[in-house]
Scaffold this active site. Structure first.
Site, mmCIF file in Angstrom:
data_model
loop_
_atom_site.group_PDB
_atom_site.id
_atom_site.type_symbol
_atom_site.label_atom_id
_atom_site.label_comp_id
_atom_site.label_asym_id
_atom_site.label_seq_id
_atom_site.Cartn_x
_atom_site.Cartn_y
_atom_site.Cartn_z
ATOM 1 N N CYS A 1 0.835 -1.208 0.000
ATOM 2 C CA CYS A 1 0.000 0.000 0.000
ATOM 3 C C CYS A 1 0.865 1.252 0.000
ATOM 4 C CB CYS A 1 -0.923 -0.019 1.219
ATOM 5 S SG CYS A 1 -1.935 1.458 1.366
ATOM 6 N N CYS B 1 -0.424 4.171 2.111
ATOM 7 C CA CYS B 1 -0.257 3.988 3.563
ATOM 8 C C CYS B 1 1.186 4.224 3.995
ATOM 9 C CB CYS B 1 -0.617 2.571 3.982
ATOM 10 S SG CYS B 1 -2.113 1.914 3.263
ATOM 11 N N ASP B 2 2.119 3.657 3.250
ATOM 12 C CA ASP B 2 3.480 3.553 3.758
ATOM 13 C C ASP B 2 4.524 4.381 3.004
ATOM 14 O OD1 ASP B 2 2.504 1.669 5.607
ATOM 15 O OD2 ASP B 2 2.712 0.051 4.133
#
Lengths: 317, 317
Positions: free
Chosen positions: A132, A135-136
């Site tokens: 992701c 997200c990261d």
């Protein structure tokens, strides 16, 4: 058999929030999950985009969600739903231990990222291996990262990561990309280089990602690249088995289809979270769970409302 | 003049979350608000349905949102947008102090609950006077409460409050309700009594609501009723002035119209939060802000995507 107004399947942010909202609205509800509560949240090393928590360990946030939901609703963990049927106008959900009967069902079963299945992938997940970018990616600003894949998602990830300041390379097993031309143009315009005809054979690292071993499928050449993160974008599969058993329609992309109020094509069946697609953030999953529960409440309370979308306004404010 | 990728108007949960997501996606962004940051969140005495916080003072949650957003984005408080124009393909937003130029605009301007304008209403707000049954009803389980109004929202509120265990009376200034018949049937079936032809003249209480003074408009009779809460449902107005100036389409119910990706009818203009209607929860507003920011990012990065809704999938995962 236990009777409920709504049976919520999936205890990620969507299912847990649905539980909070359903019970607060006066519905008798239960949450079932084949694994432990928290969903994918618990797997993330640090979450910085759930408003209210500037930075929080995924496990901790999952725990907070779970404890919050437990104030209102029973959660059955490690109890996968194995079958379902309709009986006397109720949905019967069968697990290996019990049967649950619901006037309505909220499907919050999430999705699974497809994996490469190479050494190092599992061990270094959350330590440089990610599925992701949104997200990261932020954690790897200024660092060298690899994106694996050749579709829209992979190229979109590469563009996204480059945009936030990562040093990005894409690796693809073929000599051309499946991604749309516009996306490819954008990627090449941004000077993102591509390693063609090649696959990741191993992700290397001690405690965190340090590099990858790459094999060129045409020449057979094997080399090692040093880098800090590997973003794997080789597709994902929403968990739509239950939705399909219940007869709910899927989208062209194989997600569970819902309207703005999270209603599926089957009356009294709702969807929320990753299983319905969209931008797939914790905050959106939770919001979808809230909306699904409020729609279930509304449809169970006053079935006439659902005939006309705008009549839902009657519930508002 | 300061140039931005996106100018976010409104610093409630929707606008602040849009700020977090916009900057994390690599956009240069700013948040403007005519009041202080936090929106209506700050006015709520206790919030129990924002996942992650089992119970939190509204002011505290607003502060957390604000501080979280400040890690990423500048917030200009008490700086209302007074005018807007389009210039060289950019949106210029004028405040009393400055002009801000944006390639895109996220409208998160919220809505205002209509007030009764009676003594006690303002002083006892958050102490038994509420404009949101879903937010505050739970605190008055088992207590006597009054709902003011006669439309779908008021009757929906009465049903909702009765459903969660409040002792509910509705008061309406006429001898019949505007609400749909199905809703009225439901309400009467639930034994919710109605005080007809009557208005609240004063809300009484010392530190918290203790009762109301009611006047019958036909007989002129005035009486006092003891109760713990007054839910005022006499309508509300989304703050759509900016949206209208930008030429964005509104819904039949006068909310800003958006699609699933929070795009309005005007290219590069997005909506999120109470101004777009829906179930109007903190969690949904925040999610809409996130989605709006991701759509702005996407449209600014790759305008081709937006021609086909499903192509947005390219951004996902």
């Amino acid at each position: 058999m236990d009777d409920y107004d709504t049976v919520i399947v999936g205890a990620g942010p969507a299912g847990l929030t649905a539980g909070i909202y359903a019970v607060r609205a006066g519905l008798k509800a239960i949450v079932l999950d084949g694994k432990t509560a928290g969903g994918l949240v618990g797997e993330s090393p640090a979450i910085e985009n759930y408003p209210g928590f500037q930075s929080i360990d995924g496990m901790k946030l999952a725990e907070k969600f779970k404890n919050h939901a437990l104030r209102y609703v029973k959660i059955k963990e490690i109890e996968p739903v194995t079958d379902t049927r309709k009986e006397n106008g109720r949905f019967i959900l069968k697990t290996d231990r019990n049967e649950y009967s619901g006037k309505s069902v909220i499907i919050a079963t999430g999705s699974e990222h497809r994996h490469l299945g190479v050494p190092g992938e599992e061990e270094l997940y959350g330590r440089g291996v990610s599925y992701c970018s949104t997200c990261d990616g932020f954690f790897f600003k200024g660092k060298k990262v690899l994106v694996v894949g050749g579709g829209n998602t992979a190229v979109g990830d590469a563009i996204y990561l480059k945009g936030i300041g990562c040093d990005v390379t894409l690796i693809h097993r073929r000599d051309s990309l499946r991604a749309e031309k516009a996306l490819q143009d954008k990627m090449f315009f941004m000077d993102i280089s591509v390693i063609w005809d090649s696959v990741v054979e191993e992700i290397i690292g001690n405690g965190k990602v340090g590099g990858v071993r790459i094999r060129n499928k045409k020449t057979g050449e094997v080399k090692t690249e040093e880098l800090s993160a590997v973003f794997i974008s080789v597709g994902e599969s929403p968990n739509t088995e239950l939705a399909k058993k219940l007869g709910a329609r899927l989208t062209e992309d194989s997600y569970l289809q819902v309207d703005r109020w999270m209603r599926t094509s089957v009356r009294y069946v709702y969807g929320a979270g990753d299983v319905i697609g969209g931008v797939k953030q914790i905050i959106t999953a939770a919001a979808e769970g809230a909306t699904a529960a409020l729609s279930a409440y509304e449809d169970l309370t006053n079935p006439y409302w659902k005939k006309e979308e705008k009549s839902v306004e009657g519930f508002e404010a």
